[in-house]
Scaffold this motif. Structure first.
Motif, PDB file in Angstrom:
ATOM      1  N   PHE A  73       6.435  59.738-135.215  1.00 48.66           N
ATOM      2  CA  PHE A  73       6.741  61.169-135.322  1.00 48.66           C
ATOM      3  C   PHE A  73       6.021  61.965-134.240  1.00 48.66           C
ATOM      4  O   PHE A  73       6.598  62.887-133.665  1.00 48.66           O
ATOM      5  CB  PHE A  73       6.394  61.714-136.719  1.00 48.66           C
ATOM      6  N   ASN A  74       4.788  61.624-133.947  1.00 49.52           N
ATOM      7  CA  ASN A  74       4.061  62.348-132.903  1.00 49.52           C
ATOM      8  C   ASN A  74       4.730  62.176-131.539  1.00 49.52           C
ATOM      9  O   ASN A  74       4.787  63.126-130.759  1.00 49.52           O
ATOM     10  CB  ASN A  74       2.597  61.931-132.876  1.00 49.52           C
ATOM     11  N   ALA A  75       5.247  60.995-131.261  1.00 46.90           N
ATOM     12  CA  ALA A  75       5.997  60.786-130.013  1.00 46.90           C
ATOM     13  C   ALA A  75       7.249  61.660-129.998  1.00 46.90           C
ATOM     14  O   ALA A  75       7.600  62.259-128.967  1.00 46.90           O
ATOM     15  CB  ALA A  75       6.358  59.313-129.853  1.00 46.90           C
ATOM     16  N   GLN A  76       7.903  61.767-131.144  1.00 44.84           N
ATOM     17  CA  GLN A  76       9.113  62.586-131.223  1.00 44.84           C
ATOM     18  C   GLN A  76       8.766  64.073-131.113  1.00 44.84           C
ATOM     19  O   GLN A  76       9.516  64.840-130.506  1.00 44.84           O
ATOM     20  CB  GLN A  76       9.869  62.306-132.521  1.00 44.84           C
ATOM     21  N   ILE A  77       7.663  64.475-131.677  1.00 46.71           N
ATOM     22  CA  ILE A  77       7.219  65.869-131.555  1.00 46.71           C
ATOM     23  C   ILE A  77       7.048  66.228-130.085  1.00 46.71           C
ATOM     24  O   ILE A  77       7.514  67.278-129.623  1.00 46.71           O
ATOM     25  CB  ILE A  77       5.912  66.103-132.350  1.00 46.71           C
ATOM     26  N   THR A  78       6.417  65.352-129.325  1.00 48.19           N
ATOM     27  CA  THR A  78       6.230  65.594-127.894  1.00 48.19           C
ATOM     28  C   THR A  78       7.575  65.652-127.178  1.00 48.19           C
ATOM     29  O   THR A  78       7.787  66.514-126.315  1.00 48.19           O
ATOM     30  CB  THR A  78       5.313  64.514-127.287  1.00 48.19           C
ATOM     31  N   ALA A  79       8.501  64.771-127.546  1.00 49.66           N
ATOM     32  CA  ALA A  79       9.843  64.784-126.941  1.00 49.66           C
ATOM     33  C   ALA A  79      10.567  66.094-127.257  1.00 49.66           C
ATOM     34  O   ALA A  79      11.252  66.665-126.395  1.00 49.66           O
ATOM     35  CB  ALA A  79      10.660  63.588-127.418  1.00 49.66           C
ATOM     36  N   GLU A  80      10.429  66.593-128.479  1.00 49.79           N
ATOM     37  CA  GLU A  80      11.072  67.851-128.867  1.00 49.79           C
ATOM     38  C   GLU A  80      10.474  69.022-128.079  1.00 49.79           C
ATOM     39  O   GLU A  80      11.196  69.929-127.653  1.00 49.79           O
ATOM     40  CB  GLU A  80      10.929  68.094-130.369  1.00 49.79           C
ATOM     41  N   LEU A  81       9.165  68.995-127.878  1.00 45.90           N
ATOM     42  CA  LEU A  81       8.533  70.068-127.106  1.00 45.90           C
ATOM     43  C   LEU A  81       8.919  69.988-125.632  1.00 45.90           C
ATOM     44  O   LEU A  81       9.087  71.021-124.971  1.00 45.90           O
ATOM     45  CB  LEU A  81       7.014  70.035-127.293  1.00 45.90           C
TER      46      LEU A  81
END
Length: 158
Positions: A11-19
């Motif tokens: 999820f943290n990797a995806q959060i960075t991708a979303e940002l």
């Protein structure tokens, strides 16, 4: 239910991708605004905010399940663009990349037997559809100028 470390990291990797997506669309909005495409700029500003909201939802999801939300370094987005249509083609390509990332997240969730992530998959399907709809305007609006498409896109809210 506590979130596993593996799920938290995914999820943290995806959060960075979303940002990153938020920053990319913000940069595109700046380009559109500079070039005088107010409708396209408005759409990209809204889309940038939506991507940031996705990141916040995911962070809250992690935090609500006892995990730690972490944002890592976010690369600078592309800054030079040619024309509105090519930007939306690039946007679709980017959304397809995000879909791959969401699918990787779903794979981790399957491995971890974590079904609570399904809401994020549905949102991503809608993201791609929205950009495809805009590209269809470019393809199927015979006789319409890019300025007309700019007006249409600027008036449509997701």
């Amino acid at each position: 239910m506590n979130i596993s470390k593996k799920m938290q990291d995914a999820f943290n990797a995806q959060i960075t991708a979303e940002l990153y997506s938020s920053n990319l669309y913000l940069q595109m909005a700046f380009w559109f605004r500079k070039e005088g495409w107010k409708g396209f700029a408005a759409w990209m500003f809204d889309h940038s905010n939506e991507e940031k909201e996705h990141a916040l939802k995911m962070a809250n999801f992690v935090l609500d399940r006892g995990g730690e939300a972490v944002v890592t370094a976010i690369d600078a987005p592309e800054q030079d663009y040619n024309d509105p249509k090519s930007i939306f083609e690039y946007t679709l390509k980017h959304e397809m990349w995000v879909t791959e990332k969401i699918n990787e997240l779903a794979d981790v969730a399957d491995e971890e037997h974590d079904r609570a992530r399904d809401q994020f998959i549905d949102e991503q399907v809608e993201e791609e559809k929205t950009v495809r709809d805009i590209l269809n305007l470019f393809r199927h609006r015979d006789g319409h100028t890019v300025a007309t498409i700019d007006d249409i896109v600027g008036s449509v809210k997701e």
